[in-house]
Every structure is written in structure tokens, then in C-alpha cells.
Design a protein around this motif. Structure first.
Motif, PDB file in Angstrom:
ATOM      1  N   GLY A  74       0.806  -1.213   0.000  1.00 54.40           N
ATOM      2  CA  GLY A  74       0.000   0.000   0.000  1.00 54.40           C
ATOM      3  C   GLY A  74       0.838   1.260   0.000  1.00 54.40           C
ATOM      4  N   MET A  75       1.966   1.229   0.698  1.00 55.01           N
ATOM      5  CA  MET A  75       2.861   2.392   0.735  1.00 55.01           C
ATOM      6  C   MET A  75       3.470   2.684  -0.629  1.00 55.01           C
ATOM      7  SD  MET A  75       4.827   1.787   4.332  1.00 55.01           S
ATOM      8  CE  MET A  75       6.251   2.639   3.684  1.00 55.01           C
ATOM      9  N   THR A  76       3.877   1.647  -1.342  1.00 56.63           N
ATOM     10  CA  THR A  76       4.483   1.885  -2.665  1.00 56.63           C
ATOM     11  C   THR A  76       3.448   2.407  -3.656  1.00 56.63           C
ATOM     12  OG1 THR A  76       4.105  -0.434  -3.230  1.00 56.63           O
ATOM     13  CG2 THR A  76       6.262   0.139  -2.364  1.00 56.63           C
ATOM     14  N   LYS A  77       2.233   1.857  -3.617  1.00 58.56           N
ATOM     15  CA  LYS A  77       1.210   2.308  -4.557  1.00 58.56           C
ATOM     16  C   LYS A  77       0.729   3.721  -4.222  1.00 58.56           C
ATOM     17  CE  LYS A  77      -0.244  -0.342  -7.272  1.00 58.56           C
ATOM     18  NZ  LYS A  77       0.206  -0.686  -8.634  1.00 58.56           N
ATOM     19  N   SER A  78       0.737   4.067  -2.929  1.00 63.22           N
ATOM     20  CA  SER A  78       0.345   5.419  -2.509  1.00 63.22           C
ATOM     21  C   SER A  78       1.536   6.358  -2.396  1.00 63.22           C
ATOM     22  CB  SER A  78      -0.393   5.360  -1.169  1.00 63.22           C
ATOM     23  OG  SER A  78      -1.595   4.652  -1.294  1.00 63.22           O
ATOM     24  N   ALA A  79       2.701   5.928  -2.856  1.00 68.09           N
ATOM     25  CA  ALA A  79       3.896   6.777  -2.983  1.00 68.09           C
ATOM     26  C   ALA A  79       4.329   7.366  -1.647  1.00 68.09           C
ATOM     27  CB  ALA A  79       3.654   7.890  -4.003  1.00 68.09           C
ATOM     28  N   GLN A  80       4.331   6.549  -0.603  1.00 66.66           N
ATOM     29  CA  GLN A  80       4.806   7.030   0.686  1.00 66.66           C
ATOM     30  C   GLN A  80       6.324   6.913   0.768  1.00 66.66           C
ATOM     31  OE1 GLN A  80       2.466   8.395   3.144  1.00 66.66           O
ATOM     32  NE2 GLN A  80       1.559   8.392   1.110  1.00 66.66           N
ATOM     33  N   PHE A  81       6.901   7.625   1.707  1.00 65.79           N
ATOM     34  CA  PHE A  81       8.352   7.630   1.898  1.00 65.79           C
ATOM     35  C   PHE A  81       8.837   6.198   2.143  1.00 65.79           C
ATOM     36  CE2 PHE A  81      12.080   7.851   4.627  1.00 65.79           C
ATOM     37  CZ  PHE A  81      12.855   8.794   3.995  1.00 65.79           C
ATOM     38  N   PRO A  82       9.894   5.733   1.492  1.00 68.89           N
ATOM     39  CA  PRO A  82      10.803   6.435   0.569  1.00 68.89           C
ATOM     40  C   PRO A  82      10.477   6.203  -0.913  1.00 68.89           C
ATOM     41  CG  PRO A  82      11.794   4.378   1.237  1.00 68.89           C
ATOM     42  CD  PRO A  82      10.426   4.403   1.862  1.00 68.89           C
ATOM     43  N   PHE A  83       9.246   5.788  -1.227  1.00 73.92           N
ATOM     44  CA  PHE A  83       8.871   5.481  -2.614  1.00 73.92           C
ATOM     45  C   PHE A  83       8.113   6.635  -3.267  1.00 73.92           C
ATOM     46  CE2 PHE A  83       8.594   1.576  -0.018  1.00 73.92           C
ATOM     47  CZ  PHE A  83       9.637   0.864  -0.563  1.00 73.92           C
ATOM     48  N   CYS A  84       8.333   7.862  -2.777  1.00 73.48           N
ATOM     49  CA  CYS A  84       7.494   8.975  -3.224  1.00 73.48           C
ATOM     50  C   CYS A  84       8.044   9.685  -4.453  1.00 73.48           C
ATOM     51  CB  CYS A  84       7.315   9.977  -2.087  1.00 73.48           C
ATOM     52  SG  CYS A  84       8.819  10.455  -1.264  1.00 73.48           S
TER      53      CYS A  84
END
Length: 573
Positions: free
Chosen positions: A192-202
Motif C-alpha cells: 500500500g505504501m508503494t502504490k500510494s507513494a509514501q516515503f521512501p517510494f514517493c
């Protein structure tokens, strides 16, 4: 002829999605008021006890989300009719957008991880095709960053599927008392973090701005980036049992909220500012969810989708009118040129800031007030305070540059303000961004005893964010026109516009060596030694031998008889 067929196809798709929205909206109202839930198993194949089923989950959450997606998709398709007018590949564009919407509907309605992976990977693949739509070097680089960052989330989903083999099913109804549940939940959280572009994938989210503006409106409002939030919402019942995952999600969302707001202060690209604001609001949603207020996060997701899609369509109209200029410093006095578009752009900007009684006010105010009922320290309150102030600051800065500064003299198409395919979708989304917040608020919180009641001081503190954000915006505008900037101010401008160097560290740094290695082996091995000792080398040797024998046989009889003489001697020895 094919071009007119593309126009007809776009209109048919837009009308189809509109009627589909009406159907799902009334279905959502029925399911919500009568507390219905339907699970439908579609058996595709059964062979010797082995069943392949496609499961659909219909409840008020999934149906409301589907209604929002279809409403925004309808507006985007109609706007594309104007924005992509004259494009040779318009049929391909509309078809890709339709596939994008279908993939998102699969993600929303399917509770099975394997079937969900179809929509999840469909979002990644179609988004890559849309980002590289213009087929230039910048689009290709942005597409590669987008698809490679999202592949991390795909791997996390695959790991979750592998761990769930031992329970004999992939529906998340079976997670209770599952011994590997912590690792599954951690992988789901990372996905979910990568798809929602959360740190550090932003870093991939601003890069995805290389896509056409209608695609950006769809991606950044209700489809690609919200898929991660929806996934975490669906699994929150199990995620909340592990405090490590909850604290991790809370910390990451707080850092991303601060980072995106700070970076947007120093950005000058119109679409990138809106992309960074999307990143900030996604962090607000995950911030509310990690505090345990899932309904507030879902509420903010809906209101944000409406006013962010409106903001993108207004920005796309401005870019289209002002000779495709995206640097807002080159704009000015747009109010006199396109008053209708600028009116609704101001409404969407105010909704983004949380101005009272607009769409974003109801949800954002709930999220901010809910933090005061949590047990987190003052350190995280400062993160929240500065992030909200930054949101107001870059919104006011954008408004000042686009509306009140002098005209720069670019060629303007004034007819765009009266085009039906501009006015109709912007008016629809404008109604949603103005009245959508109050509609969902009175729908979700009919019983006001559930509403958070804070003290007068906390209410004034929240509204003081507007004051401090406006002051910061005025200071930034003053520094933009100041010729005697200090060194540390220039450093802040550079550091902020580069997203704290995350674009280099987490995209260019990791991609540089694999790309260099691949190009090295491409030119040294594939196009070098393998060609020398393979196809080109063999061709060269046989060509040389053929030319040599051709010269002997046709150009010199003496050479021919000499070769024949030595050949006969060799044969009889």
C-alpha cells in the motif's frame, strides 16, 4: 475516418460510465441505509475438485468508492474529448483509460489476493503505457521510474499470496488466527505504501506527471494512488493487531506529509505542485487510518478525489490555453482570460486548504481534531502543524501567481472557457468538491453524538493554520522577486525542489548502476563481441572468402589453375 471513430468511441465510453455511475450510486445508497453486504462467487472452472473462482464483495464501502471512481472517470473522459482533440492515437488513449478504470474496479470489488493481483498489475501496466504516451525520452524515463517503483508493491503482494498458501485460500476473511499474519500484514502495508507513494517510494509520483493531464487527473484523484489506501483500509482489522506495523505506518505518513508539503513550497511546475499536494493528502489519509480513525480516512479520500480531479482539469485547461506552459511564473491575470475555469480552480484550492464549508473542510477538520484525542507526542503534532501550514502556503502561492500578477503576453485561446467539454466536466466536479463534503458528512455522521467536540482553543488553533500558511506564501512570493537572496535561502529552494534529494537517492541512484551495466553489456557483448564472433563476424569471414574465390575464378585463370594444381596434389598425396 478513424479519427472521427475515435471521437465517437470516447463519447460512448463517457456516456456508458455515466450511466454506470448512476446505477452504482443508487446501489450504494440502498446498501448503506439497509446495511446490506453481498459476496458473489463466480466459478470460472471446476476440475476434479479444483475450483477457480472470482469473488466479488459488495458493501457500502466498495460501492461508494466505485461511484466516486466512475463519477470522476466520466468527467475525465468528457474532458479528454477537448484536451486530446486532434490527437492521432485518441482511440488508443481512451481505450487505455477505460482499461485503467476497469483495473481499479477489480482492485476495489475483489477480496481475493490472487484476483486482486490482476487489477493491481493492470494498474501498474496501464499506468506505464499512459505515462509513456507521448513517446519521448522524458516520458520513457518517468515511465520506467513509475513501473519499477510499483513493482516493489507487486512483489509484496506475491509474497503475501505465497504465505497464505498454508491456509488454503486467499480471501482476507480467513486471516483470523493465522500464524504468518504479521508478515502478510507487513507485506500488505509495504504494498500500500508503494502504490500510494509514501516515503521512501514517493519520487515516482511527480515523475508520473509526464502523462497527459486527463490521466494525471484520474491517477492522482481516485485510481492508482488511492489503491494503496484502499488496500490498507480493507486489511486494517488485521493490521491494527500489530502495533509495530501501526507505528511504522504512522511515522512514514507523518514524514511523507511534511516532505511533500515542504517540497511543494519551492516547486514552480504547475502539475508537479498538484502532484505533491496529492502526496500530502494521501499521507493525511494514512495518518488518520494509523490513528485508528478509518472512517475519517475514507471520508477524506472521497472529498480529496473530487476536488483534486477538479484542480487537475482546471490546471489542464490553463496549460492548454497558455501555449502549454506549465511554469506558473509565466502565468498571470488568468482571471480576465478564463473566469469560469479560474473560479472553480479557486474553489478546489480552498477545498484543499480546508476552507470552511467546502468539501475538504469536513474531512480535513475531522482528521486534525482526531489527532488531539490520540496519545502521540508533541513532536508529531509539529509534523502535523507544519504540514498543514505548508498546504495552505503553496495553495495561496499558486493562486497569487496565476490570478493577480501581471499578464505575461502568451497566446490564449479564449474559446476554451466556453467549450461544452470543458464546462460540463468542470461544473460536475465543482459541484462535487463544494457539496460532496457536506453530503458524505451528513450521510456518515447522522448521529452527531459520534462527532468530535473539541475546545474553543483547539478550534482556533486549527483555523490559525490558514493565517500562518498565508503569511508563509506571501514571504515565498517576496523571496521569488528578491534579487539579494542569501545562500541558505537558495539552498532551501534547491533542497526543497529536489524532494530532499530523494529523486536521486531512491530512483536515479538505484537505477543508475543497473542502467549503466545493461548499456555496457548491450554495447560490449550483445552489439560487440557476440556480433564479432557471431552473426557479423561469420558474415564477414564468408563474405571475404566468397569475394576471394570469386576473384580467383573470374579474374585470373592462372590463379585458378594454380589452385586446381595444388588441390590435386593434396588429394593424391
Amino acid at each position: 475516418m478513424f479519427y472521427f471513430f475515435s471521437l465517437d468511441f470516447s463519447l460512448v465510453v463517457g456516456i456508458f460510465l455515466f450511466f454506470l455511475f448512476i446505477f452504482f450510486f443508487f446501489l450504494f445508497i440502498y446498501f448503506f441505509f439497509f446495511s446490506k453486504l453481498v459476496i458473489m462467487d463466480w466459478e470460472i472452472m471446476s476440475f476434479n475438485g479444483f475450483d477457480i473462482k472470482f469473488t466479488f464483495l459488495f458493501d457500502w464501502v466498495s460501492l461508494s468508492f466505485v461511484s466516486i471512481v466512475l463519477f470522476i472517470s466520466t468527467s475525465v473522459i468528457f474532458f479528454s474529448f477537448y484536451y486530446m482533440m486532434g490527437d492521432v492515437f485518441m482511440f488508443r488513449f481512451i481505450f487505455l483509460v477505460f482499461l485503467f478504470v476497469v483495473s481499479m474496479l477489480v482492485v476495489i470489488l475483489v477480496p481475493n489476493l490472487i484476483a486482486l493481483l490482476l487489477g493491481w498489475d493492470g494498474l501498474g501496466l496501464v499506468s506505464f503505457c499512459l505515462v509513456i504516451y507521448y513517446q519521448n525520452f522524458k516520458s520513457l524515463v518517468s515511465g520506467m521510474i513509475t513501473v519499477l517503483a510499483n513493482r516493489v508493491g507487486d512483489v509484496m503482494i506475491l509474497l503475501s499470496i505465497g504465505w497464505m498458501v498454508s491456509i488454503g485460500g486467499w480471501n482476507y476473511f480467513f486471516f483470523d488466527n493465522f500464524f504468518c499474519c504479521f508478515w502478510v500484514m507487513f507485506c500488505v502495508c509495504l504494498a500500500g505504501m508503494t502504490k500510494s507513494a509514501q516515503f521512501p517510494f514517493c519520487s515516482w509520483l511527480p515523475a508520473a506527471m509526464a502523462a497527459p493531464t486527463p490521466v494525471s487527473a484520474l491517477v492522482h484523484s481516485s485510481t492508482l494512488v488511492t489503491a494503496g489506501v484502499h488496500l490498507i483500509l480493507r486489511f486494517w482489522l488485521f493490521l491494527s493487531n500489530y502495533s509495530v506495523v501501526v507505528v511504522f505506518l504512522f511515522f512514514v505518513s507523518s514524514v511523507t506529509m511534511f516532505l511533500s508539503g515542504f517540497s511543494a513550497l519551492f516547486e514552480t511546475d504547475l502539475k508537479k505542485i498538484i502532484a505533491l499536494s496529492t502526496l500530502s493528502q494521501l499521507s493525511v489519509m494514512l495518518f488518520a487510518i494509523s490513528n485508528g480513525f478509518c472512517l475519517f480516512g475514507l471520508f477524506h479520500l472521497y472529498t480529496h478525489a473530487l476536488f483534486k480531479a477538479l484542480l487537475f482539469l482546471c490546471a489542464g485547461t490553463i496549460i492548454h490555453c497558455f501555449s502549454h506552459v506549465q511554469d506558473f511564473r509565466s502565468l498571470g491575470f488568468c482571471w480576465s482570460k478564463i473566469p469560469f475555469v479560474m473560479t472553480f480552480m479557486n474553489f478546489s484550492n480552498l477545498a484543499l486548504c480546508g476552507f470552511p464549508f467546502l468539501g475538504g473542510f469536513y474531512s480535513k477538520d475531522l482528521v486534525l481534531e482526531s489527532f488531539f484525542f490520540s496519545s502521540w507526542s508533541i513532536f508529531f503534532f509539529l509534523f502535523l502543524f507544519f504540514s498543514t501550514v505548508f498546504t495552505v502556503a503553496y495553495s495561496v502561492r499558486l493562486t497569487l501567481y496565476s490570478m493577480f500578477f501581471m499578464e505575461k503576453g502568451f497566446v490564449v485561446d479564449n474559446e476554451s472557457d466556453s467549450e461544452f467539454f470543458v464546462v460540463f466536466p468542470i461544473f460536475l466536479l465543482g459541484l462535487g468538491s463544494i457539496f460532496g463534503g457536506s453530503f458524505f458528512f451528513f450521510l456518515f455522521f447522522v448521529d452527531f453524538s459520534e462527532f468530535l467536540l473539541t475546545s474553543f482553543f483547539l478550534k482556533i488553533l486549527i483555523f490559525s493554520f490558514f493565517f500562518w500558511g498565508s503569511l508563509l506564501a506571501l514571504w515565498l512570493v517576496f523571496m521569488d522577486f528578491s534579487f539579494d537572496k542569501k545562500v541558505f535561502i537558495n539552498y532551501f529552494f534547491y533542497y526543497g525542489s529536489s524532494m530532499w534529494n530523494l529523486q536521486f537517492i531512491f530512483s536515479q541512484f538505484f537505477l543508475n548502476f543497473p542502467f549503466f551495466l545493461s548499456f555496457y553489456y548491450l554495447y560490449k557483448l550483445d552489439r560487440g563481441y557476440l556480433e564479432l564472433f557471431g552473426g557479423k563476424g561469420i558474415l564477414f569471414v564468408f563474405s571475404w572468402l566468397g569475394n576471394f574465390f570469386h576473384y580467383i575464378s573470374f579474374k585470373s585463370v592462372l590463379y585458378f589453375f594454380s589452385f586446381l594444381f595444388f588441390f590435386m596434389i593434396f588429394m593424391f598425396i
